[in-house]
Design an enzyme around this catalytic site. Structure first.
Site, short mmCIF file in Angstrom:
data_model
loop_
_atom_site.label_atom_id
_atom_site.label_comp_id
_atom_site.label_asym_id
_atom_site.label_seq_id
_atom_site.Cartn_x
_atom_site.Cartn_y
_atom_site.Cartn_z
CE LYS A 1 5.42 -3.41 -9.34
NZ LYS A 1 5.32 -4.18 -8.19
CG ASP B 1 6.18 -7.51 -7.96
OD1 ASP B 1 6.63 -8.19 -7.24
OD2 ASP B 1 5.62 -6.43 -7.74
CG ASP B 2 1.66 -8.03 -11.74
OD1 ASP B 2 1.41 -7.09 -10.88
OD2 ASP B 2 1.88 -8.01 -12.75
CD GLU C 1 4.75 -4.67 -11.99
OE1 GLU C 1 3.82 -4.51 -11.19
OE2 GLU C 1 5.75 -5.46 -11.83
CG ASP C 2 0.78 -3.78 -13.82
OD1 ASP C 2 0.23 -4.68 -12.99
OD2 ASP C 2 0.92 -2.59 -13.55
CG ASN D 1 -2.86 -2.51 -4.00
OD1 ASN D 1 -3.13 -2.23 -3.17
ND2 ASN D 1 -1.84 -3.22 -4.35
NE ARG E 1 -3.19 -7.98 -14.29
CZ ARG E 1 -3.02 -7.73 -12.94
NH1 ARG E 1 -3.81 -7.26 -12.32
NH2 ARG E 1 -1.85 -8.05 -12.51
CE1 TYR F 1 4.60 -0.67 -6.97
CE2 TYR F 1 4.44 -1.12 -4.74
CZ TYR F 1 4.46 -1.65 -6.03
OH TYR F 1 4.44 -2.93 -6.23
#
Length: 676
Positions: free
Chosen positions: A175, A270-271, A247-248, A412, A157, A117
């Protein structure tokens, strides 16, 4: 009769509706079975299974238990010193033996989580054609019809690595691995998707080996129309209750997509939301060490993107839940610093919309250290994505203002963390309460060992997703995120607090996820969003029963290979016997699942998927069709429909048994005649 010859095989009268076609019996070779990651056991195939599935000579003679396989694989992984090599070993295992992969991840989650992950996935990511008008067709190409969770990205991103185009696919895959390993969502119900709209990364555009579209990113109406087509196709293909996790995506798209589709689809970012929920849990937990309530504290963020503003909003919402004041008033004790300095009212005209609620009255401040000295925060949170921003001067300023400064360096991967655990503890003279986004080892200062907390989204989103699926929720609401945060806090014990921990250890993650799922599902029922009725009495036990188990099945299924007129009758009888041994066991399993309450629709669907495969392979078209219908009822959580269709399946199964016996006798007679 046809031309005076008896129609032995029914070929003259055969129709598409007949449930049996005599020349479609087939048995998969052992080689094919070993290449199927969902059913392959490797050296764990028993002696009986090796005979039944034609594996003799294809495997070494030893038979290993799954536990011994796990021990052997962990020894191999631990020999690699480069994290990327460990990641590649795990990927190879996932592609060859799915259950062993998840067994490793479940049993060794603290060790393997950083590999599959964060941050190893990003190392791998760093190292199509136009789809407009074709998205529904593309989704139909995916072999699994029952999809519960989709993780989708456009690769713009990727954590701290930026625009990776279509090479960001490792993030959805990683994920979803955690949805299964940590949350217990069946892997066949998970679908990773990357929407390739181009890339603005010149290095990738100039790379001859880049596999994505060689064009600048689509924007504006073109981008919005493509995403609209995607969202409509997902709902059309998989129904109202498929969870879509964004996501991202870049900030401007992430907020827009969440706002646009939260009222029409079951969506989750999730971000923004997952990060907010896990950080809020850490804050609520830290109050046991800090004292007071959230309303008693002042918060300062470095970073005002998706994560920063998402966390800030959920904090303000929780404070409003506690003190009853309007959220606008509670926002005033939360301050954000972006790349241009403190976000203040005088900058409001130039700010993006999602930053404007945080533009408070204050003189502009350019430097973080000066903002700390002026605002006197008790809690400092980093979401900037830029490493080393919590300098010695900043941490010392926090320590001079607070007896126990709470410092959360959340960016991260590890190299981008605002400071390390060692720095936070050393510069605060061992008084800081520290948590980070990526893992840090325990650190000893003045004879005391500190265990850094890890505010990892993996605490929240697997259990959150399981709860949403379990309840059959049709929408995600902020109250469900608050419920997830409080469920996570409830798993922190006095023993953990004594060690300075504000999060529970990851080794208990399945128990944690079950409790989070139960609280999220309970909130969905309370809000009237749940469709799986009635509500189970014990939601924790329901969550535990729903969870996918990575242990090997007792017996694999026989898949059949085409046979012609010269079929060996003994071979056919063996196939028929094995088929009905397996299918009879499945019939019992399905009946047991239907008689259990609450019905475990995930397990029931898995049984029906296997039964359908066996039925389809021998030409049982009517049984196959009814299995498909039953799986659709499973997906909808319709217990009454499942029971009704299953009775038809049982009748067809009994009828099929008679026809297979007739077929066996026919092949036997033909073989005798041929010999004569």
């Amino acid at each position: 009769m046809a031309d005076g010859v008896e129609d032995v095989y029914g070929e003259d009268s055969a129709t598409l509706d007949q449930s049996f076609t005599p020349w479609t019996i087939s048995v998969a070779s052992g080689y094919s079975l070993m290449r199927d990651p969902r059913h392959n056991k490797g050296l764990a195939f028993t002696e009986k299974e090796r005979d039944a599935h034609y594996l003799r000579g294809l495997l070494p003679p030893v038979v290993l238990s799954q536990e011994l396989q796990e021990k052997k694989m962990m020894n191999i992984i631990r020999q690699y010193t480069v994290p990327l090599h460990r990641y590649m070993a795990m990927v190879e295992l996932q592609e060859t033996n799915e259950r062993l992969f998840y067994k490793l991840l479940v049993d060794n989650v603290e060790e393997l989580l950083p590999i599959v992950y964060t941050p190893t996935v990003d190392d791998n990511n760093q190292a199509a054609q136009s789809i407009r008008g074709k998205i529904l067709e593309i989704l139909n190409n995916w072999p699994e019809r029952t999809v519960k969770v989709i993780v989708v990205t456009d690769g713009e991103r990727i954590l701290g690595l930026g625009d990776l185009g279509c090479q960001g696919m490792g993030i959805p895959v990683g994920k979803l691995s955690l949805y299964t390993a940590l949350g217990g969502v069946c892997p066949s119900q998970c679908l990773p998707i990357t929407i390739d709209v181009g890339t603005n990364n010149e290095k990738l555009l100039d790379d001859e080996f880049y596999i994505g579209l060689r064009q600048k990113r689509a924007t504006g109406k073109e981008y919005a129309d493509l995403l609209q087509e995607f969202m409509c196709a997902v709902k059309q293909n998989y129904g109202e209750k498929v969870l879509i996790q964004f996501e991202d995506f870049a900030n401007h798209n992430a907020f827009e997509l969440l706002a646009r589709y939260s009222s029409t689809h079951l969506v989750f970012n999730d971000d923004i939301q997952g990060t907010a929920s896990v950080v809020l849990a850490g804050l609520l937990s830290a109050l046991r060490l800090l004292g007071g309530t959230l309303a008693d504290h002042t918060f300062l963020f470095l970073g005002a993107g998706e994560a920063g503003t998402g966390i800030a909003e959920l904090i303000a919402l929780e404070i409003s839940e506690q003190n009853g004041k309007p959220i606008e008033e509670n926002r005033k004790q939360i301050w954000l610093v972006d790349s241009k300095g403190l976000i203040v009212a005088s900058r409001k005209e130039s700010l993006q919309d999602f930053k404007k609620p945080w533009a408070h009255d204050h003189e502009p401040i350019a430097e973080l250290k000066n903002a700390v000295e002026a605002l006197k925060p008790t809690i400092l949170i980093g979401t900037s994505g830029v490493g080393k921003q919590f300098t010695k001067e900043v941490v010392e300023a926090m320590a001079s203002l607070n007896e126990k400064p709470l410092i959360m360096a959340l960016s991260n991967p590890t190299s981008q963390a605002e400071c390390t655990a060692e720095e936070a503890y050393t510069w605060s003279e061992g008084r800081a309460i520290f948590a980070s986004g990526s893992p840090f080892d325990p650190f000893e200062y003045n004879g005391k060992t500190f265990i850094p907390g890890q505010a990892n989204n993996a605490y929240i989103f697997p259990g959150f997703g399981l709860g949403v699926i379990m309840a059959g929720s049709t929408r995600v609401r902020d109250d469900m995120l608050l419920a997830a945060s409080k469920a996570l806090v409830s798993q922190v014990t006095e023993e953990h607090y004594e060690k300075g921990m504000i999060y529970p250890p990851f080794k208990n993650i399945r128990k944690i996820s079950a409790n989070i799922a139960a609280k999220v599902a309970a909130k969905a029922y309370e809000l009237g969003l749940a469709s799986h009725l009635p509500q189970p009495e014990d939601l924790v036990k329901s969550a535990e029963k729903y969870m996918y188990s990575p242990g090997y099945l007792d017996e694999q299924f026989i898949q059949l290979e085409e046979l012609q007129d010269d079929a060996n009758p003994d071979f056919v009888q063996e196939i028929v016997t094995l088929f009905f041994t397996d299918s009879a066991r499945l019939i019992q399993n399905i009946e047991h699942a239907l008689n259990s309450w609450p019905i475990n629709f995930s397990k029931l669907d898995d049984y029906m998927h296997q039964f359908k495969g066996s039925s389809s392979s021998i030409g049982a078209k009517k049984v196959t069709k009814e299995c498909t219908m039953l799986r659709e009822y499973c997906s909808a959580g319709n217990a009454e429909g499942c029971i009704r269709i299953f009775q038809q399946v049982k009748q067809e199964h009994a009828s099929l048994g008679k026809k297979l016996e007739i077929y066996f006798q026919t092949v036997k007679q033909a073989a005798v005649a041929h010999t004569a």
